[in-house]
Design a protein around this motif. Sequence first.
Motif, PDB file in Angstrom:
ATOM      1  N   MET A   1      -7.520   8.712   0.479  1.00 39.63           N
ATOM      2  CA  MET A   1      -7.790   8.313  -1.066  1.00 39.63           C
ATOM      3  C   MET A   1      -9.073   9.560  -0.593  1.00 39.63           C
ATOM      4  O   MET A   1      -9.524   9.650  -1.359  1.00 39.63           O
ATOM      5  CB  MET A   1      -8.552   6.860  -1.037  1.00 39.63           C
ATOM      6  CG  MET A   1      -9.066   6.447  -1.603  1.00 39.63           C
ATOM      7  SD  MET A   1      -8.815   6.817  -3.503  1.00 39.63           S
ATOM      8  CE  MET A   1      -7.368   5.157  -3.297  1.00 39.63           C
TER       9      MET A   1
ATOM     10  N   PHE B   1      -7.475   0.647   4.737  1.00 39.46           N
ATOM     11  CA  PHE B   1      -7.953  -0.491   3.730  1.00 39.46           C
ATOM     12  C   PHE B   1      -6.595  -1.166   3.615  1.00 39.46           C
ATOM     13  O   PHE B   1      -5.312  -0.413   3.572  1.00 39.46           O
ATOM     14  CB  PHE B   1      -7.600   0.399   2.235  1.00 39.46           C
ATOM     15  CG  PHE B   1      -7.862   0.197   0.858  1.00 39.46           C
ATOM     16  CD1 PHE B   1      -9.157  -0.841   0.571  1.00 39.46           C
ATOM     17  CD2 PHE B   1      -6.797  -0.071   0.375  1.00 39.46           C
ATOM     18  CE1 PHE B   1      -8.816  -1.369  -0.843  1.00 39.46           C
ATOM     19  CE2 PHE B   1      -6.728  -0.321  -0.812  1.00 39.46           C
ATOM     20  CZ  PHE B   1      -7.122  -1.590  -1.339  1.00 39.46           C
ATOM     21  N   PRO B   2      -6.259  -2.709   3.036  1.00 42.18           N
ATOM     22  CA  PRO B   2      -7.521  -3.439   3.243  1.00 42.18           C
ATOM     23  C   PRO B   2      -8.023  -4.386   4.000  1.00 42.18           C
ATOM     24  O   PRO B   2      -7.233  -4.470   5.097  1.00 42.18           O
ATOM     25  CB  PRO B   2      -7.073  -4.157   1.936  1.00 42.18           C
ATOM     26  CG  PRO B   2      -5.608  -4.405   1.544  1.00 42.18           C
ATOM     27  CD  PRO B   2      -5.124  -3.156   2.231  1.00 42.18           C
TER      28      PRO B   2
ATOM     29  N   SER C   1      -3.986   5.456   4.222  1.00 43.67           N
ATOM     30  CA  SER C   1      -4.660   5.101   2.778  1.00 43.67           C
ATOM     31  C   SER C   1      -5.820   5.238   2.516  1.00 43.67           C
ATOM     32  O   SER C   1      -6.459   6.165   1.987  1.00 43.67           O
ATOM     33  CB  SER C   1      -4.773   3.716   2.540  1.00 43.67           C
ATOM     34  OG  SER C   1      -3.788   2.767   2.577  1.00 43.67           O
TER      35      SER C   1
ATOM     36  N   ILE D   1      -3.530   6.229  -2.919  1.00 42.16           N
ATOM     37  CA  ILE D   1      -3.004   5.212  -1.698  1.00 42.16           C
ATOM     38  C   ILE D   1      -1.318   5.794  -1.747  1.00 42.16           C
ATOM     39  O   ILE D   1      -1.422   4.886  -2.588  1.00 42.16           O
ATOM     40  CB  ILE D   1      -3.650   3.897  -1.792  1.00 42.16           C
ATOM     41  CG1 ILE D   1      -5.186   4.519  -1.508  1.00 42.16           C
ATOM     42  CG2 ILE D   1      -3.046   3.636  -0.224  1.00 42.16           C
ATOM     43  CD1 ILE D   1      -5.689   3.263  -1.483  1.00 42.16           C
TER      44      ILE D   1
ATOM     45  N   HIS E   1      -7.119  10.705  -3.050  1.00 43.69           N
ATOM     46  CA  HIS E   1      -7.858  10.473  -5.011  1.00 43.69           C
ATOM     47  C   HIS E   1      -6.495   9.467  -4.684  1.00 43.69           C
ATOM     48  O   HIS E   1      -6.211   8.760  -6.061  1.00 43.69           O
ATOM     49  CB  HIS E   1      -8.308  10.677  -5.919  1.00 43.69           C
ATOM     50  CG  HIS E   1      -9.840  11.662  -5.597  1.00 43.69           C
ATOM     51  ND1 HIS E   1     -10.889  10.943  -5.028  1.00 43.69           N
ATOM     52  CD2 HIS E   1      -9.548  12.837  -5.714  1.00 43.69           C
ATOM     53  CE1 HIS E   1     -11.398  11.876  -5.323  1.00 43.69           C
ATOM     54  NE2 HIS E   1     -11.172  13.225  -5.556  1.00 43.69           N
TER      55      HIS E   1
ATOM     56  N   LEU F   1     -13.518   0.294  -0.889  1.00 45.61           N
ATOM     57  CA  LEU F   1     -13.212   1.153   0.052  1.00 45.61           C
ATOM     58  C   LEU F   1     -13.885   2.956  -0.437  1.00 45.61           C
ATOM     59  O   LEU F   1     -14.114   3.305   0.549  1.00 45.61           O
ATOM     60  CB  LEU F   1     -11.812   1.661  -0.057  1.00 45.61           C
ATOM     61  CG  LEU F   1     -11.428   2.797   0.100  1.00 45.61           C
ATOM     62  CD1 LEU F   1     -10.755   2.922   2.151  1.00 45.61           C
ATOM     63  CD2 LEU F   1      -9.742   2.770  -0.131  1.00 45.61           C
ATOM     64  N   ALA F   2     -13.769   3.012  -1.098  1.00 49.15           N
ATOM     65  CA  ALA F   2     -14.731   3.614  -2.399  1.00 49.15           C
ATOM     66  C   ALA F   2     -16.042   3.763  -1.528  1.00 49.15           C
ATOM     67  O   ALA F   2     -16.970   4.965  -1.491  1.00 49.15           O
ATOM     68  CB  ALA F   2     -14.996   3.738  -4.010  1.00 49.15           C
TER      69      ALA F   2
ATOM     70  N   THR G   1     -11.162  -4.489  -2.478  1.00 47.50           N
ATOM     71  CA  THR G   1     -10.974  -3.726  -3.620  1.00 47.50           C
ATOM     72  C   THR G   1     -11.194  -2.554  -3.393  1.00 47.50           C
ATOM     73  O   THR G   1     -11.631  -1.930  -2.690  1.00 47.50           O
ATOM     74  CB  THR G   1     -11.908  -3.847  -4.890  1.00 47.50           C
ATOM     75  OG1 THR G   1     -13.032  -3.532  -4.612  1.00 47.50           O
ATOM     76  CG2 THR G   1     -12.146  -5.132  -5.225  1.00 47.50           C
ATOM     77  N   LYS G   2     -10.710  -1.261  -3.918  1.00 46.06           N
ATOM     78  CA  LYS G   2     -10.803  -0.211  -3.641  1.00 46.06           C
ATOM     79  C   LYS G   2     -11.827   0.611  -4.293  1.00 46.06           C
ATOM     80  O   LYS G   2     -12.121   1.440  -3.827  1.00 46.06           O
ATOM     81  CB  LYS G   2     -10.036   1.293  -5.556  1.00 46.06           C
ATOM     82  CG  LYS G   2      -8.142   0.837  -4.647  1.00 46.06           C
ATOM     83  CD  LYS G   2      -7.558   1.268  -5.703  1.00 46.06           C
ATOM     84  CE  LYS G   2      -6.155   0.712  -5.382  1.00 46.06           C
ATOM     85  NZ  LYS G   2      -4.515   1.516  -6.612  1.00 46.06           N
ATOM     86  N   ASN G   3     -12.171  -0.664  -5.494  1.00 39.84           N
ATOM     87  CA  ASN G   3     -14.341   0.161  -5.028  1.00 39.84           C
ATOM     88  C   ASN G   3     -15.032  -0.443  -3.662  1.00 39.84           C
ATOM     89  O   ASN G   3     -15.668   0.869  -3.703  1.00 39.84           O
ATOM     90  CB  ASN G   3     -14.461  -0.944  -5.975  1.00 39.84           C
ATOM     91  CG  ASN G   3     -14.611  -0.428  -7.427  1.00 39.84           C
ATOM     92  OD1 ASN G   3     -14.422   0.373  -7.422  1.00 39.84           O
ATOM     93  ND2 ASN G   3     -14.519  -1.559  -8.462  1.00 39.84           N
TER      94      ASN G   3
END
Length: 205
Positions: free
Chosen positions: A169, A92-93, A165, A175, A173, A139-140, A135-137
């Motif tokens: 995550m 990520f990213p 990262s 980075i 949870h 990545l989720a 975005t982190k979303n």
Amino acid sequence: MEKTVFFIRHGYALHNKLFPIIGTRAYSEFRDTDLMELGHKQASVLGRMWHELKNIELVIVSPCQRTLKTAMLIFENIDEPDILAQDFLTEFPMGGDSEICNKRQVKPMLEYFYPYVNFDDLKKDDEYWPKNIETKNDLAKRIHEMIKYIGQRKEKKIAIVSHSSFIGMFKDHAIGNEQNELKHCFPYKIKMFYDKNGSFLGKKM
């Protein structure tokens, strides 16, 4: 159902060396950064010293050069297990032009240079890299894809070779950064629990 998963960050790579010198240009000016000599040594040492090595039933690896070479060096003296590449394990990213150190090579090139890795599940070369930076979303969602994939596999002891990262995550949870990162070539052990239908129940470190 319980699975033991070892999350391994790749060995020391070009962008890790360059970041203290040129800053974020290390991420944006060098595509799919490779291992440095130190990274080769780190992976080889783990391959010689890791007591769990022969118990691993499956390796799942990010299709970047630094992760592929790390996996090959760790498991070079072991006939098994299968090594499968998955785009969802990429660092990520992803996306855009600012983090091309995470942008893998095209599939035919990977198949040529890494013949012992299975690349069948990779997305099409012109579709896997987002136009806009993640975005982190996002990545989720990729982490959820990994969790689901592991639950569908029959193997109970799995090694995942990925990136700081991505692993951070899922594991914590959080980075990190170049000054606060996961160790290179260290097997972080996580127990993952699924019900009989393969639905994820939780994890324990």
